[in-house]
Design a protein around this motif. Structure first.
Motif, short mmCIF file in Angstrom:
data_model
loop_
_atom_site.label_atom_id
_atom_site.label_comp_id
_atom_site.label_asym_id
_atom_site.label_seq_id
_atom_site.Cartn_x
_atom_site.Cartn_y
_atom_site.Cartn_z
N PHE A 177 2.29 -7.08 -8.08
CA PHE A 177 1.60 -6.75 -9.33
C PHE A 177 1.23 -5.27 -9.33
O PHE A 177 0.12 -4.89 -8.96
N ASP A 178 2.19 -4.46 -9.74
CA ASP A 178 1.92 -3.02 -9.89
C ASP A 178 1.23 -2.85 -11.25
O ASP A 178 1.82 -2.33 -12.20
N ALA A 179 0.01 -3.33 -11.32
CA ALA A 179 -0.70 -3.42 -12.60
C ALA A 179 -2.18 -3.12 -12.38
O ALA A 179 -2.73 -3.46 -11.33
N ILE A 186 14.58 1.43 -3.20
CA ILE A 186 14.26 2.55 -4.11
C ILE A 186 13.75 1.95 -5.41
O ILE A 186 14.28 0.94 -5.89
N GLU A 187 12.70 2.57 -5.96
CA GLU A 187 12.15 2.09 -7.23
C GLU A 187 12.50 3.09 -8.33
O GLU A 187 11.94 4.19 -8.38
N PRO A 188 13.44 2.76 -9.19
CA PRO A 188 13.84 3.71 -10.22
C PRO A 188 12.77 3.87 -11.30
O PRO A 188 12.02 2.94 -11.58
N TRP A 219 0.82 -1.22 0.00
CA TRP A 219 0.00 0.00 0.00
C TRP A 219 0.84 1.26 0.00
O TRP A 219 2.00 1.25 0.41
N HIS A 220 0.20 2.37 -0.43
CA HIS A 220 0.63 3.74 -0.10
C HIS A 220 -0.34 4.21 0.99
O HIS A 220 -1.51 3.82 0.99
N ASP A 221 0.11 5.13 1.83
CA ASP A 221 -0.80 5.70 2.85
C ASP A 221 -2.09 6.22 2.21
O ASP A 221 -3.19 5.97 2.69
N ILE A 223 10.67 -6.97 -7.09
CA ILE A 223 10.20 -6.53 -8.42
C ILE A 223 8.75 -6.07 -8.39
O ILE A 223 7.94 -6.58 -7.62
N ASP A 224 8.47 -5.07 -9.24
CA ASP A 224 7.10 -4.70 -9.57
C ASP A 224 6.83 -5.29 -10.94
O ASP A 224 7.45 -4.91 -11.94
N MET A 225 5.93 -6.26 -10.97
CA MET A 225 5.68 -7.00 -12.21
C MET A 225 4.53 -6.34 -12.95
O MET A 225 3.45 -6.17 -12.40
N ILE A 231 12.61 -3.13 -8.70
CA ILE A 231 12.71 -2.89 -10.15
C ILE A 231 11.40 -3.23 -10.83
O ILE A 231 10.87 -4.33 -10.65
N GLU A 232 10.89 -2.27 -11.60
CA GLU A 232 9.60 -2.48 -12.28
C GLU A 232 9.82 -2.66 -13.78
O GLU A 232 10.54 -1.88 -14.41
N GLN A 233 9.14 -3.65 -14.33
CA GLN A 233 9.31 -3.98 -15.75
C GLN A 233 9.06 -2.76 -16.63
O GLN A 233 9.88 -2.40 -17.47
N GLY A 234 7.90 -2.10 -16.41
CA GLY A 234 7.53 -0.97 -17.26
C GLY A 234 8.50 0.20 -17.14
O GLY A 234 8.77 0.90 -18.12
N HIS A 235 9.06 0.40 -15.96
CA HIS A 235 10.02 1.50 -15.77
C HIS A 235 11.32 1.20 -16.51
O HIS A 235 11.93 2.10 -17.09
N ALA A 236 11.73 -0.07 -16.48
CA ALA A 236 12.95 -0.46 -17.20
C ALA A 236 12.79 -0.15 -18.68
O ALA A 236 13.68 0.43 -19.32
C1 XUL Z 1 4.62 4.40 -10.32
C2 XUL Z 1 4.88 3.21 -9.49
C3 XUL Z 1 4.45 3.31 -8.06
C4 XUL Z 1 5.40 2.67 -7.11
C5 XUL Z 1 5.07 2.90 -5.66
O1 XUL Z 1 4.96 4.24 -11.64
O2 XUL Z 1 5.35 2.22 -9.95
O3 XUL Z 1 3.19 2.74 -7.94
O4 XUL Z 1 5.46 1.30 -7.32
O5 XUL Z 1 4.95 4.23 -5.34
#
Ligand code: XUL
Ligand code: CO
Length: 434
Positions: free
Chosen positions: A336-338, A229-231, A98-100, A293-295, A265-270
């Motif tokens: 699953f950041d989807a 950290i999520e780049p 979650w986020h707050d 990972i954020d998939m 590390i998130e797939q879409g960000h990469a």
């Molecule tokens: C935004 C993103 C966020 C982070 C958490 O692109 O991926 O949801 O995962 O703040």
């Protein structure tokens, strides 16, 4: 108990179920792979923001979802929590994130938001105890509210810096209280739109001190999880300070934080950064900062962060292959950041999206594990670099000078011959598994 998912049964593993049954056909939580349950390898998490807080808007249109819990009261926030845990029970995934701002209504003041947040955190805590679903990570939303439009830690206004620091303190405390396994920092608006109004050096220094304080607080409260950290490159700001893994590593070194912070590390960000997912994973591993990972996947034509559920086995398998090369997840997992497409209105769509994604990941993981066990790629890689095992080659890396190497090459006997990189042969090998 709400009736949001009424009529939708718990999802079970049943590869022979009829075509449109909502079952797992590849994800069998208890299946052992290399001596470990599949659930413990993959460590799936549901992202609260996309599934329960996102209203279905796009740049041309607003809300398409009409969820009964949408609104800014504590009663509705509780209903949202009930629905979330009902979905977790249906899916049986071990974690959530979650986020707050996803879980509590924003108050009229910091103090009121804090009260709302703490009340919901306790409510979530009770649900977790009752059900066994765990927190993979918590994070602070320091990007949606207009106060963050010019950044959070990197804002030109010190009061926004202070507000952000106070928010992260409370989110990290809450993550710790719920037994979270990680705490994530995504620098949503830590970047700038135009250099014309930006003191880049000062903003980066602010971000560095901010992160040092987060590390100090983590140790002070005894949080044993990982800070991640999520780049992400451009989006939302044109120039993000946390562009990709390599950029963040430079930042960590500059502020003496390597060894304290790892990567989510998130797939879409990469992809947005012009890399492949597996590149970012392999680089993080080689730098000793791989975490979680954020998939998801992005649409290949649109060029922005579409946050779709994964559906491509060969791509996902290569990502999990890198996770296996890293030794697998420790505190990390597969979040699953989807989000659904905005026309996918039905409760069933939420379940189907996660079921499909978990199955894709399970298939991909099994393929990656088989490839890893077979060892073909590692053998080919070792053969390609075998020359470096020779005595002369070892000295060239350790202690030789340019003069000495020049003398050896000039004396003759060193005559490098180009050798095939064998890319097609290796691609054919991978295709046998995926
Ligand atoms: C935004 C993103 C966020 C982070 C958490 O692109 O991926 O949801 O995962 O703040
Ligand atoms: Co993400």
């Amino acid at each position: 108990m709400t009736d949001f998912f009424a009529g939708i049964p718990t999802v079970t593993y049943d590869p022979s179920a009829p075509m449109d049954a909502l079952v797992y056909r590849h994800y069998d939580a208890d299946e052992m792979i290399n001596g470990k349950r599949m659930e413990d390898h993959l460590r799936f998490a549901v992202a609260w923001w996309h599934s329960f807080a996102w209203p279905g808007g796009d740049p041309f249109g607003g809300q398409t979802f009409e969820r009964p819990w949408f609104g800014d009261t504590m009663g509705l926030a509780r209903m949202k929590t009930d629905v979330a845990f009902e979905m977790f029970a249906i899916l049986g995934q071990p974690f959530f994130c979650w986020h707050d701002a996803d879980i509590r209504p924003e108050g009229a003041s910091f103090a009121e938001s804090k009260r709302n947040f703490e009340e919901i955190i306790d409510y979530i805590g009770e649900k977790m105890t009752g059900q066994g679903t765990r927190l993979l990570w918590g994070t602070a939303n320091l990007f949606s509210h207009r106060r963050f439009m010019s950044g959070a830690a990197t804002n030109p206004d010190p009061e926004v810096f202070a507000w952000s620091a106070a928010t992260v303190k409370n989110c990290l405390d809450a993550t710790h209280k719920l037994g979270g396994e990680n705490y994530v920092l995504w620098g949503g608006r830590e970047g700038y739109e135009t250099l014309l109004n930006t003191d880049l050096k000062r903003e980066r220094a602010q971000a560095g001190r901010f992160l040092q304080m987060v590390v100090e607080h983590k140790h002070k409260i005894g949080f044993k999880g990982a800070l991640l950290i999520e780049p992400k490159p451009q989006e939302p700001t044109k120039h993000q300070y946390d562009y990709d893994v390599a950029t963040v590593y430079g930042f960590l070194k500059e502020f003496g934080l390597e060894g304290e912070v790892q990567m989510n590390i998130e797939q879409g960000h990469a992809i947005l950064a012009g890399h492949s997912f597996e590149h970012e994973l392999a680089l993080a591993t080689s730098l000793g900062i791989f975490g979680s990972i954020d998939m998801n996947r992005n649409d290949y034509q649109s060029g922005w962060d579409t946050d779709q559920f994964p559906n491509n086995v060969p791509e996902t398998a290569l990502a999990y292959y890198e996770v296996l090369r890293a030794g697998g997840f420790t505190t990390g997992g597969t979040n699953f950041d989807a989000k659904l497409r905005r026309q996918s209105l039905d409760p069933q769509d939420l379940i189907a999206a996660h079921v499909g994604a978990m199955d894709i990941c399970a298939r991909s993981f099994k393929a990656a594990a088989a490839m890893h066990a077979d060892g073909g790629l590692e053998a080919a890689r070792a053969a390609r670099y075998a020359g470096w095992d020779g005595e002369a080659a070892k000295t060239w890396l350790q202690g030789s000078t340019l003069d000495e190497i020049e003398a050896q090459v000039a004396a003759g006997g060193i005559d490098p011959q180009p050798r095939s990189g064998r890319q097609e042969i290796l691609e054919n090998y991978v295709s046998r598994f995926v």
